[in-house]
Enzyme design. Structure first.
Site, short mmCIF file in Angstrom:
data_model
loop_
_atom_site.label_atom_id
_atom_site.label_comp_id
_atom_site.label_asym_id
_atom_site.label_seq_id
_atom_site.Cartn_x
_atom_site.Cartn_y
_atom_site.Cartn_z
N ASP A 51 0.83 -1.21 0.00
CA ASP A 51 0.00 0.00 0.00
C ASP A 51 0.86 1.26 0.00
O ASP A 51 1.98 1.25 0.52
CB ASP A 51 -0.90 -0.03 1.25
CG ASP A 51 -2.08 0.91 1.11
OD1 ASP A 51 -2.29 1.49 0.03
OD2 ASP A 51 -2.81 1.06 2.11
N HIS A 74 2.68 3.57 -8.97
CA HIS A 74 2.54 2.14 -9.26
C HIS A 74 3.77 1.62 -10.04
O HIS A 74 4.18 0.49 -9.85
CB HIS A 74 1.25 1.88 -10.05
CG HIS A 74 0.01 2.20 -9.26
ND1 HIS A 74 -0.19 1.75 -7.97
CD2 HIS A 74 -1.08 2.95 -9.55
CE1 HIS A 74 -1.35 2.19 -7.53
NE2 HIS A 74 -1.91 2.94 -8.47
N THR A 95 -10.49 -7.03 -5.48
CA THR A 95 -11.78 -7.00 -6.19
C THR A 95 -12.44 -5.63 -6.06
O THR A 95 -13.31 -5.29 -6.85
CB THR A 95 -12.75 -8.08 -5.64
OG1 THR A 95 -12.87 -7.91 -4.23
CG2 THR A 95 -12.25 -9.48 -5.92
N LEU A 109 11.48 -20.42 -4.73
CA LEU A 109 10.52 -19.52 -4.08
C LEU A 109 9.18 -19.68 -4.80
O LEU A 109 9.14 -19.68 -6.04
CB LEU A 109 10.98 -18.06 -4.19
CG LEU A 109 9.95 -16.99 -3.80
CD1 LEU A 109 9.68 -17.01 -2.29
CD2 LEU A 109 10.40 -15.59 -4.21
#
Ligand code: FPP
Length: 235
Positions: free
Chosen positions: A15, A32, A61, A126
């Site tokens: 965030d 972003h 969502t 990983l």
């Protein structure tokens, strides 16, 4: 940081990209882009530390409610990011999977996701999950529908439904429950991420914005985890 007692599965709510950009007078999408760069940095460091499972909440969502321009920008970042990083995932032994309802995603993004999954399927250094069009409630809802269908078809009985069976119907079925859930940017909530899976997770909240959450910040979160006593309901 000690290399024993590492969390097996770390999940991160990434965030603060928007605020990172706004603080610099830049459009949110720049945040972003920086967030994507940080995904690369954190994935690489987690693999080097010996973390076995890493989940990154990339698109919820609820994120469809954002302006179309931002949603389109995020989808483009995802598509291009997967194209660019696929060779490194393959080279570095990283298996990539995607959780969430992919039916509603753009076709070109789904194609990149499927190609990334199939070309990394045999890797195991990983296990990296991107949660895209994911929410905890939606995961549980889809699982309930599948389980109900099995009952309706007579394949299982109601009494067969238990915690294990539910876990095995979730998108996360191949991942152990997260030991550590990290949220950046100072928000103190789970925002519909791993609801079922977080029953015994340790939470770590930091004010650092996701683009600034670097290798040292990850190690600080792991150190905090290592200092906690987990009792799983015992004494
Ligand atoms: C939250 O910040 C972040 C997101 C909704 C998107 C996260 C996506 C990335 C980091 C890109 C991932 C890239 C790949 C290749 C998987 P926010 O926009 O909610 O920030 P704010 O709270 O400051 O507004």
């Amino acid at each position: 940081m000690e290399s024993n007692n590492l969390p097996i599965h770390i999940a991160i709510i990434m965030d603060g990209n928007g605020r990172w950009a706004q603080a610099r007078g830049l459009p949110r999408i720049y945040g972003h882009q920086e967030g994507k760069k940080n995904v690369k940095r954190i994935v690489r460091h987690a693999a080097n530390l010996g973390i076995k499972y890493l989940s990154l909440f990339a698109f919820s969502t609820e994120n469809w409610k954002r302006p179309k321009e931002e949603v389109d920008g995020l989808m483009e970042i995802l598509k291009v990011g997967l194209q660019e990083e696929r060779p490194e995932f393959i080279r570095e032994g990283i298996r990539v999977v995607f959780f969430g309802d992919r039916t509603k995603l753009p076709k070109d993004v789904i194609e990149e996701m499927e190609l990334t999954e199939s070309s990394t399927a045999s890797n195991s250094r990983l296990h990296l999950a991107f949660a895209i069009n994911y929410s905890g409630r939606d995961d549980i809802l889809r699982a309930i529908k599948r389980i109900s269908q099995k009952v309706a078809d007579g394949k299982i009985n109601i009494d067969d439904i238990n915690n294990d069976l539910i876990s095995k119907e979730l998108d996360t079925k191949d991942f152990p429950d997260p030991d550590l859930i990290i949220r950046t940017s100072g928000e103190l909530r789970i925002s519909n991420f791993y609801l079922w899976q977080s029953a015994y997770s340790e939470f770590y909240f930091t004010p650092v914005l996701w683009p600034d959450f670097d290798e040292k910040a990850l190690e600080s979160a792991i150190e905090a985890y290592q200092s906690r006593k987990r009792r799983f309901g015992g004494i």
